[in-house]
Design a protein around this motif. Structure first.
Motif, PDB file in Angstrom:
ATOM      1  N   LYS A   1      65.870 -18.768  25.732  1.00 53.24           N
ATOM      2  CA  LYS A   1      66.250 -18.048  26.936  1.00 53.24           C
ATOM      3  C   LYS A   1      66.313 -19.000  28.122  1.00 53.24           C
ATOM      4  N   ASP A   2      67.282 -18.758  29.011  1.00 55.40           N
ATOM      5  CA  ASP A   2      67.424 -19.616  30.190  1.00 55.40           C
ATOM      6  C   ASP A   2      66.200 -19.499  31.096  1.00 55.40           C
ATOM      7  N   LEU A   3      65.762 -20.673  31.634  1.00 54.59           N
ATOM      8  CA  LEU A   3      64.600 -20.647  32.544  1.00 54.59           C
ATOM      9  C   LEU A   3      64.960 -19.942  33.845  1.00 54.59           C
ATOM     10  N   PHE A   4      66.133 -20.309  34.348  1.00 56.21           N
ATOM     11  CA  PHE A   4      66.575 -19.679  35.603  1.00 56.21           C
ATOM     12  C   PHE A   4      67.785 -18.820  35.279  1.00 56.21           C
ATOM     13  N   SER A   5      67.562 -17.593  34.969  1.00 57.77           N
ATOM     14  CA  SER A   5      68.670 -16.761  34.525  1.00 57.77           C
ATOM     15  C   SER A   5      69.040 -15.748  35.598  1.00 57.77           C
ATOM     16  N   TYR A   6      70.121 -15.040  35.317  1.00 57.72           N
ATOM     17  CA  TYR A   6      70.534 -13.983  36.228  1.00 57.72           C
ATOM     18  C   TYR A   6      69.911 -12.662  35.780  1.00 57.72           C
ATOM     19  N   GLN A   7      68.755 -12.762  35.154  1.00 59.01           N
ATOM     20  CA  GLN A   7      68.086 -11.576  34.610  1.00 59.01           C
ATOM     21  C   GLN A   7      68.945 -10.919  33.538  1.00 59.01           C
ATOM     22  N   VAL A   8      69.683 -11.761  32.777  1.00 64.84           N
ATOM     23  CA  VAL A   8      70.502 -11.213  31.699  1.00 64.84           C
ATOM     24  C   VAL A   8      69.898 -11.644  30.366  1.00 64.84           C
ATOM     25  N   ASP A   9      69.421 -10.680  29.625  1.00 68.08           N
ATOM     26  CA  ASP A   9      68.900 -10.967  28.287  1.00 68.08           C
ATOM     27  C   ASP A   9      69.971 -10.522  27.291  1.00 68.08           C
ATOM     28  N   LEU A  10      70.666 -11.500  26.694  1.00 66.20           N
ATOM     29  CA  LEU A  10      71.790 -11.155  25.821  1.00 66.20           C
ATOM     30  C   LEU A  10      71.350 -10.253  24.671  1.00 66.20           C
ATOM     31  N   ASP A  11      70.138 -10.506  24.180  1.00 69.59           N
ATOM     32  CA  ASP A  11      69.666  -9.705  23.056  1.00 69.59           C
ATOM     33  C   ASP A  11      69.574  -8.223  23.429  1.00 69.59           C
ATOM     34  N   ARG A  12      69.250  -7.979  24.702  1.00 69.10           N
ATOM     35  CA  ARG A  12      69.176  -6.578  25.150  1.00 69.10           C
ATOM     36  C   ARG A  12      70.553  -6.040  25.535  1.00 69.10           C
ATOM     37  N   ARG A  13      71.414  -6.954  25.990  1.00 77.44           N
ATOM     38  CA  ARG A  13      72.736  -6.505  26.437  1.00 77.44           C
ATOM     39  C   ARG A  13      73.657  -6.108  25.269  1.00 77.44           C
ATOM     40  N   VAL A  14      73.480  -6.784  24.116  1.00 74.25           N
ATOM     41  CA  VAL A  14      74.359  -6.470  22.978  1.00 74.25           C
ATOM     42  C   VAL A  14      73.875  -5.162  22.355  1.00 74.25           C
ATOM     43  N   ARG A  15      74.754  -4.190  22.286  1.00 70.59           N
ATOM     44  CA  ARG A  15      74.349  -2.862  21.819  1.00 70.59           C
ATOM     45  C   ARG A  15      73.845  -2.933  20.381  1.00 70.59           C
ATOM     46  N   GLN A  16      72.965  -1.980  20.064  1.00 76.93           N
ATOM     47  CA  GLN A  16      72.297  -1.998  18.761  1.00 76.93           C
ATOM     48  C   GLN A  16      73.279  -1.782  17.602  1.00 76.93           C
ATOM     49  N   ASP A  17      74.339  -1.035  17.875  1.00 76.64           N
ATOM     50  CA  ASP A  17      75.274  -0.781  16.760  1.00 76.64           C
ATOM     51  C   ASP A  17      76.475  -1.731  16.784  1.00 76.64           C
ATOM     52  N   ASN A  18      76.325  -2.842  17.508  1.00 72.00           N
ATOM     53  CA  ASN A  18      77.406  -3.839  17.463  1.00 72.00           C
ATOM     54  C   ASN A  18      77.463  -4.427  16.052  1.00 72.00           C
ATOM     55  N   PRO A  19      78.648  -4.440  15.418  1.00 76.02           N
ATOM     56  CA  PRO A  19      78.745  -4.947  14.038  1.00 76.02           C
ATOM     57  C   PRO A  19      78.218  -6.365  13.878  1.00 76.02           C
ATOM     58  N   LEU A  20      78.311  -7.161  14.940  1.00 77.61           N
ATOM     59  CA  LEU A  20      77.848  -8.549  14.819  1.00 77.61           C
ATOM     60  C   LEU A  20      76.339  -8.611  14.567  1.00 77.61           C
TER      61      LEU A  20
ATOM     62  N   LEU B   1      74.511 -17.875  28.748  1.00 73.93           N
ATOM     63  CA  LEU B   1      75.658 -17.664  29.648  1.00 73.93           C
ATOM     64  C   LEU B   1      76.203 -18.969  30.216  1.00 73.93           C
ATOM     65  N   ASP B   2      75.322 -19.946  30.394  1.00 74.07           N
ATOM     66  CA  ASP B   2      75.756 -21.192  31.035  1.00 74.07           C
ATOM     67  C   ASP B   2      76.079 -22.307  30.059  1.00 74.07           C
ATOM     68  N   ASP B   3      75.916 -22.028  28.769  1.00 75.43           N
ATOM     69  CA  ASP B   3      76.169 -23.098  27.785  1.00 75.43           C
ATOM     70  C   ASP B   3      77.647 -23.453  27.731  1.00 75.43           C
ATOM     71  N   GLU B   4      77.880 -24.720  27.420  1.00 74.10           N
ATOM     72  CA  GLU B   4      79.271 -25.176  27.337  1.00 74.10           C
ATOM     73  C   GLU B   4      79.867 -24.772  25.988  1.00 74.10           C
ATOM     74  N   ILE B   5      81.022 -24.183  26.026  1.00 74.64           N
ATOM     75  CA  ILE B   5      81.683 -23.717  24.789  1.00 74.64           C
ATOM     76  C   ILE B   5      82.469 -24.892  24.194  1.00 74.64           C
ATOM     77  N   PRO B   6      82.439 -25.058  22.868  1.00 69.06           N
ATOM     78  CA  PRO B   6      83.155 -26.188  22.254  1.00 69.06           C
ATOM     79  C   PRO B   6      84.653 -26.144  22.555  1.00 69.06           C
ATOM     80  N   ASP B   7      85.255 -27.316  22.452  1.00 72.11           N
ATOM     81  CA  ASP B   7      86.701 -27.413  22.651  1.00 72.11           C
ATOM     82  C   ASP B   7      87.417 -26.774  21.447  1.00 72.11           C
ATOM     83  N   HIS B   8      88.649 -26.333  21.673  1.00 73.28           N
ATOM     84  CA  HIS B   8      89.382 -25.680  20.579  1.00 73.28           C
ATOM     85  C   HIS B   8      89.672 -26.616  19.423  1.00 73.28           C
ATOM     86  N   SER B   9      89.596 -27.928  19.674  1.00 71.86           N
ATOM     87  CA  SER B   9      89.901 -28.877  18.597  1.00 71.86           C
ATOM     88  C   SER B   9      88.716 -29.055  17.640  1.00 71.86           C
ATOM     89  N   VAL B  10      87.547 -28.540  18.014  1.00 70.60           N
ATOM     90  CA  VAL B  10      86.354 -28.753  17.178  1.00 70.60           C
ATOM     91  C   VAL B  10      86.513 -28.116  15.786  1.00 70.60           C
TER      92      VAL B  10
END
Ligand code: SF4
Length: 510
Positions: free
Chosen positions: A9-28, A97-106
């Motif tokens: 979890k991010d040390l300095f976050s916007y109070q966003v916990d992705l684990d809580r934000r993703v709905r329980q019935d999300n197929p992922l 939220l702040d992590d860098e997303i890989p390039d499309h060539s990866v």
């Protein structure tokens, strides 16, 4: 050097916990719970050095490619654009939220570096997991194939001399060797269909014409995806990709063997249409004791012109090694036909000329007539057994069920997972695509039918077709119960109508 994605979890976050934000019935959620993607690190570790720049975690790359086909995202560029906007994707990949997303060539580089085997192993793992979950019966399998439009246009085809076409193919092989795919890891190439033409954009794709309800579509550069689907829940258990011109039945024996390898269960019945009922397939499967419920193709049976005695009306006498015709005249062995791979048996011309049944036996003019002949193919006993099985009522039922099962499987792949068009070029990349799509479909089966609920997730993951298989399982059980009740009722009260219950059952479960 191989990197490993650490999820914290991010040390300095916007109070966003992705684990809580993703709905329980999300197929992922169900997918992350059921599918282990981390195995790929160990699988591809030997492709990475011990120092230098840290790579993107292979687990993340595999998940990205999985998402690409799961949600039918238009391209890898598009996927990388939408990942930062999708909280569930970020959560699934283990990013903040702040992590860098890989390039499309990866993912592109990973495909070249890992080769197709890694993706094949991923597919095999999904099959093994389906077997563990009891979603695969393995005893009855259905085979079919579908054409895939290659990522090349008709205009990319050039017609030239066989020598120049051969030189161009060799030049492409040299170019491909720059991708550092060792020779032994490249998929074996199928012999080109036409030595004088090839596509300059995808030399592995070949021109193939798709049949459309009796009419013919325009020929296009295509590949062909062959697959075997299990009877129980429609799990894809074997996949093979070939250039478009390869005949449907050419891969059946290899696919049956692959099914055995991936599931650990030997098939007892193979179901296929007339393209699969070739002599080689029937002989090969019958020799292994496998039942063949296939339509017999015209050039496979001892087919003769319509209106004259069929070869099956000639009785083979193994003791004297002769055939007896409907007029009880012997046909003796004469010569070997290399094309049909069988011995020619022929009647005496004099007997045929004076025969009263001649008009039903031949349409040839009597002048210089040599006598009626038939071919006795190699493995005749196996073929006769296979043809008899193909005519059984069970085979007819299986062939009807095959249509719904495989059309569901291919239909879902086409509608939801970008099956009908190649994303990339060359046969080995197309194999990666087919293995990933089959893996995605199997994972959806796991989520839909697996033991730990995720019912809502399964419903949102499986928006269209292919629920037919589960429905089929449910129908089967309900039908068996209904049939038992009818049987009991009939045997108790209407003994003379006992035989009626089977047609009723067939009506419900054709
Ligand atoms: S035409 Fe010749 S092969 Fe045919 S039934 Fe008569 S005798 Fe037999």
């Amino acid at each position: 050097m191989m990197g490993i994605q650490t999820t914290q979890k991010d040390l300095f976050s916007y109070q966003v916990d992705l684990d809580r934000r993703v709905r329980q019935d999300n197929p992922l959620r169900a997918i992350r719970e059921k599918v282990d993607f981390a195995w790929v690190r160990a699988d591809v570790a030997h492709h990475y050095g011990n120092n230098g720049n840290e790579s993107v975690d292979p687990e993340v790359i595999l998940k990205l490619l999985f998402l690409l086909f799961l949600d039918n995202v238009k391209s890898e560029r598009e996927l990388m654009r939408i990942v930062p906007e999708r909280l569930d994707y970020l959560w699934f990949l283990g990013y903040g939220l702040d992590d860098e997303i890989p390039d499309h060539s990866v993912p592109t580089k990973a495909r070249v570096r890992w080769g197709r085997e890694t993706f094949e192993r991923f597919f095999v793992r999904t099959v093994a997991q389906c077997v563990e979950l009891g979603l695969v019966d393995g005893r009855k399998i259905y085979a079919d194939s579908s054409l895939i439009d290659a990522n090349a246009s008709n205009k990319s085809f050039v017609r030239t001399s066989p020598e120049l076409a051969g030189a161009l193919r060799a030049a492409y092989a040299v170019e491909e060797s720059k991708f550092e795919i060792p020779e032994e890891r490249r998929p074996h190439s199928y012999a080109p269909q036409n030595l004088t033409s090839l596509s300059l954009t995808d030399p592995d794709a070949t021109m193939a014409t798709k049949e459309l309800r009796g009419t013919y579509a325009i020929a296009k550069p295509r590949y062909k995806s062959h697959r075997v689907v299990d009877d129980q829940c429609g799990v894809v258990t074997a996949v093979e990709t070939t250039p478009g011109h390869i005949h449907d039945g050419a891969c059946l024996l290899a696919l049956t063997e692959q099914h055995h390898r991936t599931t650990g269960i030997g098939a007892q019945t193979v179901v296929g249409d007339q393209h699969y009922g070739t002599r080689e397939n029937i002989r090969g499967l019958q020799a292994q004791g496998i039942c063949t419920h296939m339509k017999v193709s015209h050039n496979t049976s001892l087919t003769t012109k319509t209106g004259i005695f069929h070869a099956s009306e000639f009785r083979y006498e193994s003791v004297s090694d002769t055939y007896l015709c409907p007029a009880n005249q012997p046909l003796t062995r004469r010569s070997y036909d290399r094309v049909q791979r069988g011995w020619i048996y022929r009647a005496q011309a004099t007997a045929c000329r004076t025969c009263s049944l001649r008009s039903k036996c031949t349409t040839s003019p009597m002048k210089d007539y040599q006598g009626r002949s038939i071919v006795h193919p190699e493995g005749y006993e196996l073929l006769v057994k296979g043809w008899a099985q193909a005519r059984s009522a069970e085979a007819k039922r299986d062939l009807r069920h095959r249509m719904s099962l495989l059309e569901g499987s291919f239909g879902q792949a086409s509608q939801n997972h970008h099956f009908k068009r190649a994303r990339w070029r060359r046969l080995w990349r197309q194999r990666i695509q087919d293995h990933l799509i089959a893996a995605v479909q199997n994972v959806k089966k796991m989520v839909a039918y697996g033991p730990t609920g995720a019912g809502t997730a399964a419903a949102s993951l499986n928006p269209s077709p292919e629920t037919g298989s589960q429905t089929h399982v449910g129908h089967k059980t309900a039908l068996a119960e209904l049939e038992t009740i009818i049987r009991l009722f009939l045997s108790a009260f209407v003994p003379s109508l006992r035989t009626e219950c089977r047609p009723i059952a067939l009506f419900f479960n054709p």
